[in-house]
Design an enzyme around this catalytic site. Structure first.
Site, short mmCIF file in Angstrom:
data_model
loop_
_atom_site.label_atom_id
_atom_site.label_comp_id
_atom_site.label_asym_id
_atom_site.label_seq_id
_atom_site.Cartn_x
_atom_site.Cartn_y
_atom_site.Cartn_z
N HIS A 308 30.10 109.18 8.93
CA HIS A 308 30.48 109.84 10.19
C HIS A 308 29.21 110.26 10.92
O HIS A 308 28.23 110.66 10.29
CB HIS A 308 31.35 111.08 9.92
CG HIS A 308 32.14 111.51 11.11
ND1 HIS A 308 31.59 112.29 12.10
CD2 HIS A 308 33.40 111.23 11.50
CE1 HIS A 308 32.51 112.49 13.03
NE2 HIS A 308 33.61 111.85 12.69
N ASP A 366 39.76 108.58 8.27
CA ASP A 366 40.47 107.30 8.19
C ASP A 366 40.66 106.80 6.78
O ASP A 366 41.36 105.81 6.55
CB ASP A 366 39.71 106.24 9.01
CG ASP A 366 39.74 106.58 10.48
OD1 ASP A 366 38.67 106.76 11.08
OD2 ASP A 366 40.85 106.71 11.02
#
Ligand code: SDX
Length: 431
Positions: A308, A366
């Site tokens: 991320h 996700d």
């Protein structure tokens, strides 16, 4: 705008420039470079905006080091366990948790905007049946501007409000219709007696031939997935919505632009890519092979659902999502789901591998969402549409905030030009 209590001095070719520094409620200070080019003739350079604050905002705060995510100051884990999606929508839109009466009015308003213009059914029939639902969503949401002309004037506060409610209410209907269309089943109309998440599940999985009763535990899990994806500061798709809005584009065009950006596998498309990766791995004994590929500089493969730009510790949404995955799979009696087994062992293998630890790569939102969605009966092609419908309220909230900002102007970045210097045209006979 925060006030500047200190400044930085930048010296270029012996000339010094004072740049104001603003201190936020939380997070890093920012250096105001707005006057730098006019004063120095020099641009700043930040491809991918790794060190750039593009706006100020009061909606969402992320602390990547601590793994913190706040919506209007409230931590995501508290909202996920104590609130529900439409209440979070109200919070994001209006800045405060609603009273019981405010919430009742808001939920009734959203509920009564869930049907779409009947003429849009014909619009859907122009697509191929095998079209990716995201392709349909980009088209159908953009086309809302052709069906709801009375809420496209961004300068009219009432129209902005109606457009906000229409988008939050109708995007799930469009997503469900895209799914039904892709499997050749008839569209299922929204039902006002169901809450937001149950209504979406009903529109996706009910058929006219028999009654479909939504399992309340699945509806709760669905609602939690919506909440976990509602907003996330200035991510790529939200920045796309803000940039589109800065030109004065109508709200439906701006949200369609956000959906288009979210579709990419580096962003919202990662949930589909992650589950496809887990299925390709297939069994835990193949995990080392894929870990090695993810570490191989010459192999473009990346572990989908890992890493991320902001979180360098853990993604608090992934923590909640993992708990939800266990609950849903237990409920559905698939706790021995081989894909979940691969996911859990992959997570442990990666977290214990120096490459991922050194690069601060952890499971993101996700990583587990696809496992839940597949267990609920969604095909992988519907994973990103679920993300998109959840994020619509975040895009809308940021869109409204930017329109209300007196500093707002059209976004127009510059560049570092490395092309050919000026040269004269050469006639074809001389080339
Ligand atoms: C979302 O911004 C948001 O808030 C997004 C989001 C939201 O709610 O809106 O949180 C939703 O998009 C989550 C992210 C979903 N995407 C994926 O899961 C796809 C896989 N992840 C990567 O593509 C990547 O981690 C990103 C895109 C998420 C972040 O990329 P960055 O911040 O630009 O980091 P990077 O590409 O510069 O990577 C840093 C290093 C690189 O190695 P070096 O060049 O330094 O040697 O880490 C490596 C990368 O190669 N790396 C990975 C990796 N992610 C980064 N290596 C293997 N597997 C990965 N997943």
């Amino acid at each position: 705008m925060a006030e500047s209590k200190k400044s930085a001095t930048l010296t270029i070719d012996g000339q010094s420039y004072e740049l104001p520094i603003y201190s936020p409620t939380a997070g890093p200070d920012v250096l105001d470079i707005r006057k730098l080019y006019a004063q120095s003739g020099v641009f700043t350079y930040d491809p991918g905006f790794t060190s750039t604050a593009a706006c100020d905002s009061t909606i969402t705060f992320i602390d990547g080091g601590k793994g913190e995510l706040l919506h209007r100051g409230y931590p995501i884990d508290q909202l996920a366990s104590k609130s529900h999606y439409l209440e979070v929508c109200y919070l994001l839109l209006y800045g405060e948790l609603p009273s019981a009466t405010e919430l009742e009015i808001f939920e009734a308003t959203i509920t009564r905007h869930t049907m779409i213009h009947e003429q849009m059914h014909n619009f859907f029939r122009g697509f191929r049946r095998d079209a990716h639902p995201m392709a349909i969503m980009v088209g159908a949401v953009g086309a809302m501007a052709a069906f709801y002309h009375d809420s496209t004037d961004i300068n009219d506060p009432h129209q902005r409000e109606i457009a906000s409610h229409r988008l939050i209410a109708k995007v799930p209907t469009i997503a469900a219709m895209a799914y039904k269309y892709s499997i050749g089943q008839p569209f299922v109309y929204p039902r006002n007696d169901l809450d937001y998440a149950a209504n979406f599940l009903h529109m996706c999985f009910a058929v006219p031939a028999e009654e479909y009763v939504v399992d309340p535990i699945l509806a709760r899990a669905m609602d939690r997935i919506f909440t976990l994806h509602a907003d996330h500061e200035q991510n790529a798709s939200t920045s796309t919505v803000r940039l589109a809005s800065s030109s004065g584009a109508n709200p439906f065009a701006c949200i369609a632009a956000g959906i288009a950006c979210l579709w990419g596998p580096a962003h919202g498309g990662a949930n589909q890519a992650c589950l496809e990766m887990l299925k390709e791995i297939g069994t835990p004994d193949r995990i080392p092979e894929f870990i090695a590929r993810a570490k191989d500089k010459d192999d473009p493969f990346r572990l989908m659902g890992f890493g991320h730009r902001v979180y360098k510790n853990f993604d608090p949404r992934a923590t909640v999502m993992k708990q939800s995955a266990d609950e849903v799979l237990d409920l559905l009696g698939v706790e021995n789901n081989p894909i979940l087994q691969v996911a859990k062992e992959l997570e442990q293998a990666a977290l214990n591998d120096p490459y991922f630890a050194d690069k601060k790569l952890f499971p993101n939102v996700d990583f587990y969402s696809g496992i839940i969605l597949e267990a609920m009966g969604f095909p992988t092609s519907m994973f990103t549409p679920v993300f998109a419908l959840s994020r619509t309220v975040g895009w809308i909230s940021q869109w409204k905030e930017q329109l209300a900002d007196p500093q707002m102007k059209i976004g127009r970045p510059r560049q570092l030009y490395l092309g050919t210097a000026m040269r004269d045209y050469v006639d074809i006979e001389n080339r």
